[in-house]
Design an enzyme around this catalytic site. Sequence first.
Site, PDB file in Angstrom:
ATOM      1  N   GLU A  49       5.464 -28.573  22.604  1.00 12.45           N
ATOM      2  CA  GLU A  49       6.611 -29.149  22.092  1.00 12.45           C
ATOM      3  C   GLU A  49       6.662 -30.389  22.128  1.00 12.45           C
ATOM      4  O   GLU A  49       6.079 -31.229  22.853  1.00 12.45           O
ATOM      5  CB  GLU A  49       8.015 -28.367  22.709  1.00 12.45           C
ATOM      6  CG  GLU A  49       7.903 -27.069  22.189  1.00 12.45           C
ATOM      7  CD  GLU A  49       9.427 -26.588  22.981  1.00 12.45           C
ATOM      8  OE1 GLU A  49      10.018 -27.160  23.785  1.00 12.45           O
ATOM      9  OE2 GLU A  49       9.658 -25.293  22.935  1.00 12.45           O
ATOM     10  N   HIS A  57       5.410 -31.906  25.470  1.00 11.94           N
ATOM     11  CA  HIS A  57       5.396 -31.229  26.794  1.00 11.94           C
ATOM     12  C   HIS A  57       4.852 -29.817  26.689  1.00 11.94           C
ATOM     13  O   HIS A  57       5.155 -29.356  25.334  1.00 11.94           O
ATOM     14  CB  HIS A  57       6.766 -31.412  27.431  1.00 11.94           C
ATOM     15  CG  HIS A  57       7.701 -30.551  26.945  1.00 11.94           C
ATOM     16  ND1 HIS A  57       8.343 -31.168  25.626  1.00 11.94           N
ATOM     17  CD2 HIS A  57       8.169 -29.210  26.997  1.00 11.94           C
ATOM     18  CE1 HIS A  57       9.438 -30.348  25.204  1.00 11.94           C
ATOM     19  NE2 HIS A  57       9.283 -29.470  25.859  1.00 11.94           N
ATOM     20  N   HIS A  59       4.864 -25.691  27.811  1.00 13.10           N
ATOM     21  CA  HIS A  59       5.502 -24.647  28.459  1.00 13.10           C
ATOM     22  C   HIS A  59       4.308 -23.597  28.684  1.00 13.10           C
ATOM     23  O   HIS A  59       3.504 -23.185  27.684  1.00 13.10           O
ATOM     24  CB  HIS A  59       6.722 -23.750  27.663  1.00 13.10           C
ATOM     25  CG  HIS A  59       7.807 -24.924  27.702  1.00 13.10           C
ATOM     26  ND1 HIS A  59       8.622 -25.259  28.825  1.00 13.10           N
ATOM     27  CD2 HIS A  59       8.572 -25.338  26.648  1.00 13.10           C
ATOM     28  CE1 HIS A  59       9.602 -26.034  28.264  1.00 13.10           C
ATOM     29  NE2 HIS A  59       9.567 -26.184  26.978  1.00 13.10           N
ATOM     30  N   TYR A 103      10.786 -17.343  24.565  1.00 11.80           N
ATOM     31  CA  TYR A 103      11.231 -18.822  24.645  1.00 11.80           C
ATOM     32  C   TYR A 103       9.940 -19.562  24.214  1.00 11.80           C
ATOM     33  O   TYR A 103      10.389 -20.583  23.497  1.00 11.80           O
ATOM     34  CB  TYR A 103      11.674 -19.161  26.250  1.00 11.80           C
ATOM     35  CG  TYR A 103      11.993 -20.450  26.281  1.00 11.80           C
ATOM     36  CD1 TYR A 103      13.181 -21.198  25.705  1.00 11.80           C
ATOM     37  CD2 TYR A 103      11.169 -21.619  26.830  1.00 11.80           C
ATOM     38  CE1 TYR A 103      13.612 -22.590  25.904  1.00 11.80           C
ATOM     39  CE2 TYR A 103      11.252 -22.835  26.928  1.00 11.80           C
ATOM     40  CZ  TYR A 103      12.528 -23.388  26.567  1.00 11.80           C
ATOM     41  OH  TYR A 103      13.070 -24.627  26.802  1.00 11.80           O
ATOM     42  N   GLU A 221      -5.735  21.165 -20.508  1.00  9.46           N
ATOM     43  CA  GLU A 221      -7.065  21.635 -20.170  1.00  9.46           C
ATOM     44  C   GLU A 221      -8.278  21.188 -20.975  1.00  9.46           C
ATOM     45  O   GLU A 221      -8.031  21.246 -22.236  1.00  9.46           O
ATOM     46  CB  GLU A 221      -7.069  23.352 -19.879  1.00  9.46           C
ATOM     47  CG  GLU A 221      -8.413  23.949 -19.504  1.00  9.46           C
ATOM     48  CD  GLU A 221      -8.654  25.349 -19.022  1.00  9.46           C
ATOM     49  OE1 GLU A 221      -9.588  25.881 -19.535  1.00  9.46           O
ATOM     50  OE2 GLU A 221      -7.690  25.838 -18.577  1.00  9.46           O
ATOM     51  N   GLY A 222      -9.467  20.599 -20.446  1.00  7.42           N
ATOM     52  CA  GLY A 222     -10.289  20.188 -21.142  1.00  7.42           C
ATOM     53  C   GLY A 222     -11.544  19.585 -20.373  1.00  7.42           C
ATOM     54  O   GLY A 222     -11.522  19.438 -19.075  1.00  7.42           O
ATOM     55  N   ASP A 223     -12.751  19.465 -20.907  1.00  6.77           N
ATOM     56  CA  ASP A 223     -13.810  19.034 -20.145  1.00  6.77           C
ATOM     57  C   ASP A 223     -13.784  17.637 -19.798  1.00  6.77           C
ATOM     58  O   ASP A 223     -12.717  16.977 -20.088  1.00  6.77           O
ATOM     59  CB  ASP A 223     -15.005  18.860 -21.207  1.00  6.77           C
ATOM     60  CG  ASP A 223     -15.573  20.472 -21.640  1.00  6.77           C
ATOM     61  OD1 ASP A 223     -15.342  21.354 -20.609  1.00  6.77           O
ATOM     62  OD2 ASP A 223     -16.113  20.639 -22.530  1.00  6.77           O
ATOM     63  N   ARG A 225     -14.376  13.801 -19.217  1.00 10.03           N
ATOM     64  CA  ARG A 225     -14.731  12.815 -19.900  1.00 10.03           C
ATOM     65  C   ARG A 225     -13.890  12.972 -21.414  1.00 10.03           C
ATOM     66  O   ARG A 225     -14.566  12.268 -22.576  1.00 10.03           O
ATOM     67  CB  ARG A 225     -16.246  12.347 -20.069  1.00 10.03           C
ATOM     68  CG  ARG A 225     -16.824  11.826 -18.726  1.00 10.03           C
ATOM     69  CD  ARG A 225     -18.249  11.629 -18.809  1.00 10.03           C
ATOM     70  NE  ARG A 225     -18.668  11.134 -17.723  1.00 10.03           N
ATOM     71  CZ  ARG A 225     -18.779  10.019 -17.395  1.00 10.03           C
ATOM     72  NH1 ARG A 225     -18.221   8.883 -17.858  1.00 10.03           N
ATOM     73  NH2 ARG A 225     -19.136   9.606 -15.981  1.00 10.03           N
ATOM     74  N   LYS A 228      -8.218  12.696 -20.919  1.00 11.77           N
ATOM     75  CA  LYS A 228      -6.885  13.214 -20.657  1.00 11.77           C
ATOM     76  C   LYS A 228      -6.335  12.435 -19.393  1.00 11.77           C
ATOM     77  O   LYS A 228      -5.018  12.284 -19.531  1.00 11.77           O
ATOM     78  CB  LYS A 228      -7.066  14.779 -20.346  1.00 11.77           C
ATOM     79  CG  LYS A 228      -8.155  15.021 -19.399  1.00 11.77           C
ATOM     80  CD  LYS A 228      -8.125  16.728 -19.055  1.00 11.77           C
ATOM     81  CE  LYS A 228      -8.948  17.142 -17.926  1.00 11.77           C
ATOM     82  NZ  LYS A 228     -10.471  16.551 -18.314  1.00 11.77           N
TER      83      LYS A 228
END
Length: 356
Positions: A49, A57, A59, A103, A221-223, A225, A228
């Site tokens: 500090e 000083h 601490h 402190y 529902e689907g394959d 790639r 979806k």
Amino acid sequence: MPPPKKFRVQAKNYFLTYPQCSLTKDEALSQLQNLETPVNKKFIKICRELHENGEPHLHVLIQFEGKYQCTNNRFFDLVSPTRSAHFHPNIQGAKSSSDVKSYIDKDGDTAEWGEFQIDGRSARGGQQTANDSYAKALNAGDVQSALNILKEEQPKDYVLQNHNIRSNLERIFAKAPEPWVPRFPLSSFTAVPEEMQEWADDYFGSGSAARPDRPLSLIVEGDSRTGKTMWARALGPHNYLSGHLDFNGRVYSNEVEYNVIDDVAPHYLKLKHWKELLGAQKDWQSNCKYGKPVQIKGGIPAIVLCNPGEGSSYKEYLDKEENTGLRNWTLKNAIFITLTAPLYQEGTQAGQEEGH
């Protein structure tokens, strides 16, 4: 005339103050680490500090494994590495190691070595009120900082209630999931089946006040790639539940417009929350993760995405005789779509990069 009182300090925790000390905190730390003591050192923390007049000083908090008796008031003196100067500290036993550490921490310019030792007798280790400690934990800003405070200030609770404390803090400090940014705009999906597009237009084309109390869900529902997943995730703010259900506040939000349920096996969903999710039910609880129940706001539809085939197809699963009742219920609460072609045209950006 009585003889002068001999210097003697016996403590596990020492608080040292070096006035007008020009050493850096790292230089001081190195010298203190190298001091030979009959009791092992466990933790050292140093703060540098500046006085109002600009003079520095230090601490220092030193914690020993057991009580260390110091009878030499020059034992903790530090030496300048560049000139003939000694720095002599004020030496005290610290009753509350946590108070000293707090402190020292206040100005932030610190260095430390070792692991801080919790002191159950300190004001922060048992005598401090639980309300103060927990209020401080709530203001800590994140889970780990809050846990560190409670470990130091309420060690009994930290040990005996650790699981509950951690669970509660994770829920309190949970951040809303980051909004997902679609890779492709909806305009990339130019081959969406008419009934599927009508469902999206009906739900997303009207404000929340005009939407039905329990909107229909969508089972696609689907394959692989076919686009979806990318289509479903591009419609608006949503929760994405992939492979399993997780309602943890870190990944699930009650402030979205719909849920996307992707590659979740139908038999698993039946065991968990089929009717709650596909039926857009409101105000229900889940404890899928074997923790405390999570309150789900609900009232939003789900888009279920699945592949054809045994174990994946929702249509095949519901066509089984033992699921007749669930099939009849689902037909009243969801629209089934079977994809026969991708949702995008070859050559578009989505068509070139779609990976699911």
